[in-house]
Write an enzyme that holds these catalytic residues in place. Structure first.
Site, PDB file in Angstrom:
ATOM      1  N   ASN A 209       0.845  -1.197   0.000  1.00 37.21           N
ATOM      2  CA  ASN A 209       0.000   0.000   0.000  1.00 37.21           C
ATOM      3  C   ASN A 209       0.879   1.246   0.000  1.00 37.21           C
ATOM      4  OD1 ASN A 209       0.520   0.785   2.895  1.00 37.21           O
ATOM      5  ND2 ASN A 209      -0.426  -1.229   3.222  1.00 37.21           N
ATOM      6  N   ASP A 278      -4.825  -6.362   4.945  1.00 37.16           N
ATOM      7  CA  ASP A 278      -5.942  -7.163   5.447  1.00 37.16           C
ATOM      8  C   ASP A 278      -5.977  -8.542   4.798  1.00 37.16           C
ATOM      9  OD1 ASP A 278      -6.946  -5.127   7.130  1.00 37.16           O
ATOM     10  OD2 ASP A 278      -7.893  -4.163   5.404  1.00 37.16           O
ATOM     11  N   LYS A 288       9.233 -17.238 -10.340  1.00 35.96           N
ATOM     12  CA  LYS A 288       8.465 -16.169 -10.975  1.00 35.96           C
ATOM     13  C   LYS A 288       7.341 -16.764 -11.818  1.00 35.96           C
ATOM     14  CE  LYS A 288       8.779 -12.369 -14.280  1.00 35.96           C
ATOM     15  NZ  LYS A 288       9.658 -11.639 -15.217  1.00 35.96           N
ATOM     16  N   PHE A 322      -5.000   3.559  14.565  1.00 36.64           N
ATOM     17  CA  PHE A 322      -5.138   4.595  13.546  1.00 36.64           C
ATOM     18  C   PHE A 322      -6.212   4.157  12.559  1.00 36.64           C
ATOM     19  CE2 PHE A 322      -1.391   6.340  15.283  1.00 36.64           C
ATOM     20  CZ  PHE A 322      -1.172   7.594  14.709  1.00 36.64           C
ATOM     21  N   LYS A 336     -14.259   0.921  15.091  1.00 37.21           N
ATOM     22  CA  LYS A 336     -12.991   0.240  15.364  1.00 37.21           C
ATOM     23  C   LYS A 336     -12.652   0.263  16.850  1.00 37.21           C
ATOM     24  CE  LYS A 336     -10.716   0.703  10.868  1.00 37.21           C
ATOM     25  NZ  LYS A 336      -9.590   1.292  10.099  1.00 37.21           N
ATOM     26  N   LYS A 340     -12.228  -3.475  18.261  1.00 39.80           N
ATOM     27  CA  LYS A 340     -10.847  -3.866  18.558  1.00 39.80           C
ATOM     28  C   LYS A 340     -10.462  -3.600  20.009  1.00 39.80           C
ATOM     29  CE  LYS A 340      -9.659  -2.722  13.756  1.00 39.80           C
ATOM     30  NZ  LYS A 340      -9.159  -3.953  13.135  1.00 39.80           N
TER      31      LYS A 340
END
Length: 402
Positions: A209, A278, A288, A322, A336, A340
């Protein structure tokens, strides 16, 4: 904050030595105890007598001139100092320190000290930009040396650009800001996760990301300044390790989970600033994967939700998450916190200018389990980090009292 601070000022040879004289005077007036070491080149610009008069202390210039037979002068000075400041720092002196060369009183003493070392460069604009000088400064930063950036303006050589020694007032302000911070996190162990994760497809490809890791690294750096023992668990980034911080480098979400879980029980505050994948490919290839006709579908499986796992196993730890969202920021942040079992979450809208990935600023809202909320204006990530840490500390004190 300079009162009774023991400052060892190392003066190397450049036209900016005259500013070092003014710096000595101002530090002494503020109540600091200043001792000065000069190189032979520095003495070509200003005499040692000037610094002796301004500091009211003897000036040291020769490694072999032992004024007290019961002490080794450069070792005694290295042990004496609270802070070592090299100002001005020439390209030559920076190169010596980066490469462990000890051939004069300044370089020998700095190699022997365990105190904080600050470097204030001053040189021609092209010298400052030279790759060798930049590499040497990067090396010193990796050693934990701190830098006071030179100013931009007219240089003595006639050029205009970056290379002027910072003004004495600015140098003092930087030192005061650094040492004025109350060590509110002393005796606490803070674990911070930062950066992205990489989820392997084959030896060439992986999913990742856009996280730069800047926010997490800022939290780790500011936590150290506030006196904490800090462990930073970092995914792949291009950021240098913060000085004084234990850094554990990982790649995958599983590696980050294992590292975080291994230190969680001993930490006081856990701050999850990492952007953890995730999902990961259900199968990976050791070779490869070659291009084929048609479409390519990759089956994905869930990774361990690190924050939820640790949040639901916490005892006295304070756990901070975060939430980087693109819509419904408050709704997702509050969800969250509950799901959590977090004490606090720091949420931002990544589509807002100045709050996305890779920038040096952030715009966040802080939500706590008790329902309180604080919206912060656009701030540098280091300023955001300070605010987060003070909130987390207050929550941790409350948790300890339960």
């Amino acid at each position: 904050m300079m009162l009774n601070k023991k400052i060892l000022l190392c003066v190397t040879g450049g036209i900016a030595v005259f500013k070092a004289a003014a710096l000595t005077s101002k530090l002494t007036q503020l109540g600091a105890s200043v001792k000065v070491i000069m190189t032979d080149s520095a003495k070509q610009f200003v005499t040692p007598l000037t610094f002796q008069a301004l500091s009211r202390n003897p000036v040291y210039t020769d490694t072999f001139d032992e004024k007290d037979s019961e002490k080794i002068a450069h070792i005694d000075l290295a042990d004496w100092a609270d802070v070592v400041l090299v100002a001005p720092a020439t390209a030559n002196s920076i190169g010596k320190l980066a490469n462990g060369i000890a051939d004069d009183m300044v370089s020998t003493t700095i190699l022997a000290t365990t105190s904080d070392v600050w470097i204030a460069p001053a040189m021609n604009v092209h010298m400052y930009a030279h790759p060798a000088v930049q590499k040497n400064m990067d090396t010193l930063k990796a050693f934990g040396y701190r830098f006071i950036e030179p100013g931009i303006g007219q240089l003595a050589c006639g050029y205009e650009g970056k290379g002027r020694l910072a003004e004495p007032e600015d140098i003092i302000s930087i030192l005061e800001n650094e040492y004025n911070q109350t060590k509110v996190l002393k005796d606490l162990h803070i674990v911070v996760t930062a950066g992205p994760t990489e989820e392997k497809i084959d030896p060439v490809r992986y999913f990742t990301n856009r996280s730069s890791g800047k926010m997490g690294y800022a939290v780790a750096e500011e936590a150290r300044k506030l006196g904490a023992k800090v462990t930073l668990i970092s995914g792949p980034t291009n950021i240098q390790n913060p000085s004084g911080v234990e850094v554990i480098h990982v790649k995958s979400a599983q590696e980050m989970y294992e590292a975080a879980n291994s230190v969680f029980n001993e930490c006081s505050i856990y701050i999850s600033a990492a952007a953890v994948a995730d999902y990961r490919p259900k199968t990976t290839s050791e070779q490869k994967i070659k291009k084929q006709n048609g479409e390519w579908a990759i089956e994905m499986e869930r990774t361990t939700d690190i924050l939820a796992t640790l949040g639901n196993k916490k005892d006295k730890q304070t756990v901070v998450g975060f939430a980087a969202e693109s819509e419904n920021v408050e709704q997702y942040a509050l969800k969250k916190i509950e799901k959590k079992n977090l004490d606090m979450i720091v949420a931002n809208n990544i589509t807002s200018e100045g709050a996305g990935f890779g920038v040096d600023t952030n715009i966040v809202s802080i939500y706590k389990k008790d329902g309180s909320k604080e919206d912060l204006p656009m701030m540098s990530k280091n300023e955001v980090a300070k605010t987060i840490l003070h909130h987390a500390h207050s929550l941790h004190v409350r948790n300890e009292q339960k």
